[in-house]
Design a protein around this motif. Sequence first.
Motif, short mmCIF file in Angstrom:
data_model
loop_
_atom_site.label_atom_id
_atom_site.label_comp_id
_atom_site.label_asym_id
_atom_site.label_seq_id
_atom_site.Cartn_x
_atom_site.Cartn_y
_atom_site.Cartn_z
N CYS A 1 0.87 -1.19 0.00
CA CYS A 1 0.00 0.00 0.00
C CYS A 1 0.90 1.23 0.00
CB CYS A 1 -0.87 -0.03 1.25
SG CYS A 1 -2.00 1.33 1.39
N PRO A 2 0.74 2.16 -0.94
CA PRO A 2 1.61 3.33 -1.02
C PRO A 2 1.59 4.13 0.28
CG PRO A 2 0.18 3.19 -2.94
CD PRO A 2 -0.28 2.15 -1.98
N GLY A 3 2.77 4.53 0.71
CA GLY A 3 2.88 5.38 1.89
C GLY A 3 2.98 4.63 3.20
N THR A 4 2.79 3.31 3.21
CA THR A 4 2.84 2.59 4.47
C THR A 4 4.17 1.90 4.66
OG1 THR A 4 1.89 0.59 3.55
CG2 THR A 4 0.37 2.20 4.49
N GLY A 5 4.83 1.50 3.59
CA GLY A 5 6.11 0.84 3.71
C GLY A 5 6.00 -0.62 4.05
N SER A 6 4.86 -1.20 4.01
CA SER A 6 4.71 -2.61 4.29
C SER A 6 3.47 -3.11 3.57
CB SER A 6 4.62 -2.82 5.80
OG SER A 6 4.91 -4.15 6.12
N GLY A 7 3.06 -4.34 3.87
CA GLY A 7 1.94 -4.95 3.15
C GLY A 7 0.58 -4.49 3.63
N TRP A 8 -0.44 -5.12 3.08
CA TRP A 8 -1.82 -4.74 3.40
C TRP A 8 -2.16 -4.95 4.86
CZ3 TRP A 8 -4.02 -1.61 0.27
CH2 TRP A 8 -3.74 -1.65 -1.09
N ARG A 9 -1.53 -5.91 5.51
CA ARG A 9 -1.82 -6.12 6.94
C ARG A 9 -1.45 -4.89 7.74
NH1 ARG A 9 1.03 -11.72 7.80
NH2 ARG A 9 2.19 -10.88 6.07
N PHE A 10 -0.33 -4.27 7.38
CA PHE A 10 0.08 -3.03 8.05
C PHE A 10 -0.93 -1.93 7.76
CE2 PHE A 10 2.50 0.90 8.46
CZ PHE A 10 3.07 0.72 9.70
N ALA A 11 -1.40 -1.88 6.52
CA ALA A 11 -2.39 -0.85 6.14
C ALA A 11 -3.66 -1.01 6.96
CB ALA A 11 -2.69 -0.93 4.65
N GLY B 1 -3.77 -2.25 9.87
CA GLY B 1 -3.41 -1.85 11.23
C GLY B 1 -3.46 -0.35 11.43
N ILE B 2 -2.98 0.40 10.42
CA ILE B 2 -2.99 1.86 10.58
C ILE B 2 -4.38 2.44 10.36
CG2 ILE B 2 -0.55 2.14 10.06
CD1 ILE B 2 -1.38 3.26 7.34
N ALA B 3 -5.31 1.61 9.93
CA ALA B 3 -6.71 2.07 9.82
C ALA B 3 -7.25 2.46 11.20
CB ALA B 3 -7.58 1.00 9.19
N ALA C 1 -1.46 -2.28 18.49
CA ALA C 1 -0.83 -2.02 19.78
C ALA C 1 0.11 -0.83 19.69
CB ALA C 1 -0.09 -3.26 20.27
N LEU C 2 0.84 -0.72 18.58
CA LEU C 2 1.73 0.43 18.40
C LEU C 2 0.94 1.73 18.30
CD1 LEU C 2 4.34 -0.96 15.83
CD2 LEU C 2 4.68 -0.50 18.25
N ILE C 3 -0.16 1.68 17.55
CA ILE C 3 -1.02 2.87 17.41
C ILE C 3 -1.58 3.25 18.78
CG2 ILE C 3 -3.14 3.79 16.36
CD1 ILE C 3 -1.00 3.28 14.27
N GLY C 4 -2.07 2.25 19.52
CA GLY C 4 -2.62 2.51 20.85
C GLY C 4 -1.58 3.07 21.80
N ALA C 5 -0.37 2.53 21.77
CA ALA C 5 0.70 3.03 22.65
C ALA C 5 1.05 4.46 22.31
CB ALA C 5 1.93 2.13 22.52
N ALA C 6 1.12 4.77 21.01
CA ALA C 6 1.46 6.13 20.60
C ALA C 6 0.35 7.10 20.98
CB ALA C 6 1.71 6.17 19.09
N TYR C 7 -0.91 6.68 20.81
CA TYR C 7 -2.04 7.55 21.15
C TYR C 7 -2.07 7.79 22.66
CZ TYR C 7 -6.82 9.37 21.14
OH TYR C 7 -7.93 10.17 21.29
#
Length: 127
Positions: free
Chosen positions: A30-40, A42-44, A69-75
């Motif tokens: 997925c453009p802009g994510t740097g990884s596969g669709w699973r990462f995309a 996740g950032i949803a 978990a990374l998104i939650g920790a950052a938030y």
Amino acid sequence: MKALRQVARTVRAFGRELARVRARWSANTCPGTGSGWRFARGIAHIGVLKVLEEAQIPVCFVAGTSVGALIGAAYCGGLSVAELEEIAFQVRSHHIARWTLSRFGLASNQRMAVFLHRILKKRVLTI
């Protein structure tokens, strides 16, 4: 010495296989994510947080696995949704993961700890 050569040969073969898999996944990134669709997917979670904030629905608890978990920790660490969006467009998998060969497994989370330490605004000390 023979065992060391065998380990080195295994590590090289593992690296070749990772390169082959990465080449196959590059068509599905997925453009802009740097990884596969699973990462995309996740950032949803950032979008979910954005909608909750816009609707003025308070977030009382945060839980997640993997990228969630990374998104939650950052938030919870004090980053705003806008800051999370900016980071999501800039982060690449090599910022948070490193393949390694140790008695603990094949991946190290040392880079993830450094990444979180760099971006988090609030810190909680554990004893």
